[in-house]
Design a protein around this motif. Structure first.
Motif, PDB file in Angstrom:
ATOM      1  N   UNK A 554       1.050  -1.237   0.129  1.00 38.96           N
ATOM      2  CA  UNK A 554      -0.016  -0.018   0.025  1.00 38.96           C
ATOM      3  C   UNK A 554       1.079   1.246  -0.098  1.00 38.96           C
ATOM      4  N   UNK A 555       0.743   2.198  -0.898  1.00 37.13           N
ATOM      5  CA  UNK A 555       1.713   3.397  -1.128  1.00 37.13           C
ATOM      6  C   UNK A 555       0.924   4.447  -0.391  1.00 37.13           C
ATOM      7  N   UNK A 556       1.649   5.144   0.578  1.00 29.39           N
ATOM      8  CA  UNK A 556       1.321   6.105   1.463  1.00 29.39           C
ATOM      9  C   UNK A 556       1.900   7.266   1.373  1.00 29.39           C
ATOM     10  N   UNK A 557       1.622   8.406   0.896  1.00 27.87           N
ATOM     11  CA  UNK A 557       2.486   9.793   0.740  1.00 27.87           C
ATOM     12  C   UNK A 557       2.247  10.568   1.934  1.00 27.87           C
ATOM     13  N   UNK A 558       3.092  11.315   2.344  1.00 23.32           N
ATOM     14  CA  UNK A 558       2.958  12.511   3.460  1.00 23.32           C
ATOM     15  C   UNK A 558       2.589  13.770   2.625  1.00 23.32           C
ATOM     16  N   UNK A 559       1.560  14.294   2.995  1.00 17.82           N
ATOM     17  CA  UNK A 559       1.193  15.575   2.448  1.00 17.82           C
ATOM     18  C   UNK A 559       1.015  16.632   3.556  1.00 17.82           C
TER      19      UNK A 559
END
Length: 763
Positions: A554-559
């Protein structure tokens, strides 16, 4: 009848003494009457006008004015006698209002004021009673008791109801007895006979008379007709025309087909004649049913199931016919019963299967030739025949099976795959050996059972984000799973982290127990400059046998997010990538760019080194420090500070080296416009010189500064780390230079180059 109108005054009106005052007297009169319809030859005397001033010497004159004065009524001016000149009709005008006046003939002056009086036309019995709304019609239910109200009629008489008995009416029946009676005063008509039957006589015509003068001799009379009908009541039960009905039906007749018709007649009409049929409960009620045809009130006997001549040849049962609506309460239940006898006719029949349909189960990948089940059919006719079986291979799926022609056992002819087809429909044919044209079909459904051969996986390539200011325990994504084996309705999935990720991961997996799970944060305050992307492994397990599982990423980006959690900006990859570009594709692109940059730096460095000595020997303008400022020194790994291989180290990147060199070469306030132009021109000139110089060492470039070496105990002496707050402003100033450096910085920003905690940079 006549009257007299008289006026009294003082005596000696014409000879009264001078100065004496006359005392006025009022007129004294009686009611004047005149008979209507007077038929005499002379005018009819009405009455007389008179005043006490009239001495009989013809010295006064009487006059008459008002309704009919001069035309209908006249007065003798000398005597005051009033006569009627024409024939009067009270029904046209019942009275006349007139005015009387008396004058002195000598002077022509009125002796008295004008007086008003009325002449009333006296009524005679000259009008017969009339029924204005006739002829009449009425309805009364049949079988009504004596005295049942039918209707009321009323006649009118134009004569004066207040004078005499000319308008006093009496009613009587001239024709219509003894069936009906009428009240002589009110005109109310009632039944006079009990239990009048509509089925015997339905319509009656009654002649009614109304007579005035109270019904006495000499009175006038009027007549009218009233048509009275008897309305139907449900007083007759339905009747069958015969007591027994014989019907025949072939045994091959399908269920729902008609066997025959029977009928019961009802003497009533309308809804009272509606007949309802029913089979008396018994053995035959499970085989036959009966319904009404509706329009002709027939009962249609139909089959509820197939008949078998060999099992039963005749059926006898009773059918009941009754009225749907409530019957006449004196007669009790309104119904009749008849017997129906049905004879079953023998017909040659095809073989009969033991079941209407068959269902079998088999596991996928079962070896060819395995028997999955069997069907059975037999000839039920008296002359029994052997039966042979075959597969009606009209569909491709049916050809996956074969059947033993004698035993009826079904086997597979090829391996079955549930994922390709979970169900097969087979049509099996049973044929009589003695009569091949007689055959029957049955449907066999084969259900292919699943073998767990596919591991579950996430239902979508999930890519989500987490806010930098996210709190601990926040659900940032809901994930689901899919499996090629069974549908999600029948499958049970569980979600978890790999054991090695349970304690060290920044995220957790919460299995909701309904084939979905939530991704939760395990800490707060994520930082993009420290780590902009997380790849979270999730293990999905199914409930099949054997149990299968797979690990999905699962790809999780920090925003950076607003207060309500809406993402404002994320990593450079998320901003730069077009829709549908995967993380693997981005990593490949970045790797290619890094290789090209390293190759370019090595090539330029080698050429520059051939032409010049070390960077420290440069005596050029101090502005040259922007692109070849010397290394400040490392720690224990200082010997690798200028190693060209270190430029390719994954722990340090060209982009941050370029950015750090640019920051070292300028002050922390943006230069003025003229200064920016001068620096721009200088940098442009220097870039052209270095490009053309084949001996320029690799240290004389923007990408060599900032590599301090790893493991320095003293820490970084570079001002980059202490001035992170001004990094964005520095990049803004470099962009304003408009030089090729601006283009390089834009590329670095699009790739989301972030500084790490050591002050070094990496692409």
């Amino acid at each position: 009848m006549v009257g007299k109108l008289h006026h009294r005054s003082t005596v000696g009106l014409r000879h009264r003494a001078p100065g004496s005052q006359r005392v006025r007297r009022s007129w004294v009169w009686n009611q004047f009457f005149v008979l209507e319809e007077y038929m005499g030859s002379d005018p009819q005397y009405v009455g007389k006008l008179h005043t006490d001033l009239d001495g009989g010497d013809s010295a006064v004159k009487y006059t008459l004015s008002g309704e009919g004065a001069g035309s209908i009524f006249t007065v003798d001016q000398t005597t005051g006698d009033i006569h009627a000149l024409s024939r009067l009709d009270r029904e046209t005008k019942p009275y006349y209002t007139l005015h009387a006046q008396v004058f002195d003939k000598a002077t022509g002056q009125p002796l008295e004021p004008e007086s008003e009086f009325v002449i009333k036309v006296q009524d005679i019995n000259d009008n017969e009673p009339k029924f204005l709304e006739g002829p009449y019609s009425a309805t009364v239910p049949e079988m009504s008791p004596i005295g049942t109200y039918v209707t009321q009629i009323t006649a009118t008489d134009a004569d004066d109801p207040t004078y005499g008995s000319s308008a006093q009416l009496v009613y009587s029946i001239l024709h219509g007895q003894p069936y009906f009676s009428i009240d002589p005063k009110t005109g109310v008509i009632r039944t006079a006979l009990p239990n009048m039957d509509r089925e015997l006589r339905e319509n009656y015509q009654v002649l009614i008379q109304a007579k005035d003068m109270g019904g006495q001799l000499g009175g006038l009379a009027g007549t009218t007709v009233i048509n009275i009908s008897l309305s139907d009541v449900n007083d007759n039960p339905p009747r069958f025309s015969k007591s027994i009905f014989h019907l025949r039906v072939p045994e091959s007749s399908p269920a729902g087909s008609s066997v025959g018709r029977i009928k019961a007649h009802d003497a009533d009409i309308g809804k009272n004649a509606v007949v309802e049929y029913a089979i008396v409960p018994g053995e035959a009620s499970a085989v036959f049913d009966i319904t009404s045809s509706g329009h002709d009130e027939e009962g249609i006997i139909i089959l509820k199931k197939r008949l078998d001549y060999e099992m039963k040849k005749t059926y006898t049962f009773k059918v009941e016919a009754s009225n749907v609506h409530e019957g006449y309460h004196h007669l009790g239940l309104l119904k009749d019963t008849a017997t129906v006898k049905v004879t079953v006719l023998d017909v040659a029949e095809p073989p009969a299967f033991s079941k209407p349909s068959y269902n079998f189960e088999v596991y996928e990948d079962t070896p060819v030739g395995i028997i999955i089940g069997a069907v059975t059919a037999q000839d039920l006719d008296v002359a029994s025949s052997a039966v042979r079986y075959s597969v009606d291979c009209t569909m491709k799926s049916d050809c996956c099976f074969d059947i033993d022609p004698v035993e009826g056992s079904i086997s597979t002819t090829e391996r079955l795959d549930r994922e390709r087809s979970a169900q097969h429909i087979i049509s099996i044919v049973a044929t009589k050996v003695n009569t091949p044209v007689l055959s029957s079909h049955v449907i066999v459904t084969v259900h292919v059972l699943d073998v767990n051969e596919f591991a579950p996986e996430l239902s979508a390539p999930y890519e989500t984000f987490v806010c930098e200011n996210s709190r601990e325990g926040k659900v940032i994504e809901i994930i689901g799973a899919q499996d090629k084996d069974l549908s999600p309705v029948l499958q049970r999935y569980t979600f978890r982290l790999p054991p090695q990720e349970v304690n060290r991961s920044s995220f957790a997996v919460w299995d909701f127990g309904n084939n979905t799970a939530g991704i939760l944060t395990r800490r707060r305050h994520f930082r993009r400059h420290m780590q902009a992307l997380y790849l979270l492994p999730v293990v999905v397990t199914d409930s099949g046998f054997p149990v299968l599982s797979s690990t999905n990423t699962l790809t999780i980006r920090v925003c950076a997010c607003s207060r309500d959690g809406t993402p404002i900006s994320c990593s450079g990859e998320a901003l730069l990538l077009p829709a549908g570009l995967s993380t693997g594709s981005l990593v490949a692109i970045l790797l290619c760019i890094s290789i090209l940059l390293v190759t370019l730096v090595l090539y330029v460095g080698i050429r520059h080194q051939r032409k010049k000595g070390t960077l420290m020997s440069s005596k050029e303008d101090v502005r040259d420090n922007v692109i070849h400022y010397d290394d400040e020194g490392g720690g224990e790994e200082d010997t690798h500070a200028f190693d060209m291989v270190a430029l390719c180290s994954p722990k340090v990147s060209d982009g941050d080296l370029l950015r750090e060199s640019a920051l070292k070469a300028r002050s922390h306030s943006c230069p003025l416009k003229q200064d920016r132009l001068a620096v721009q021109d200088y940098i442009q000139q220097r870039l052209q010189d270095h490009t053309a110089d084949t001996n320029c060492p690799p240290y004389d470039s923007l990408v060599t500064y900032g590599y301090e070496g790893n493991g320095s105990l003293a820490g970084s002496l570079s001002p980059i780390e202490s001035e992170t707050a001004g990094a964005d402003e520095d990049l803004k100033c470099l962009r304003e230079l408009g030089s090729p450096i601006t283009s390089l910085i834009e590329i670095l920003n699009k790739l989301d180059v972030q500084s790490d905690s050591t002050g070094n940079a990496g692409v």
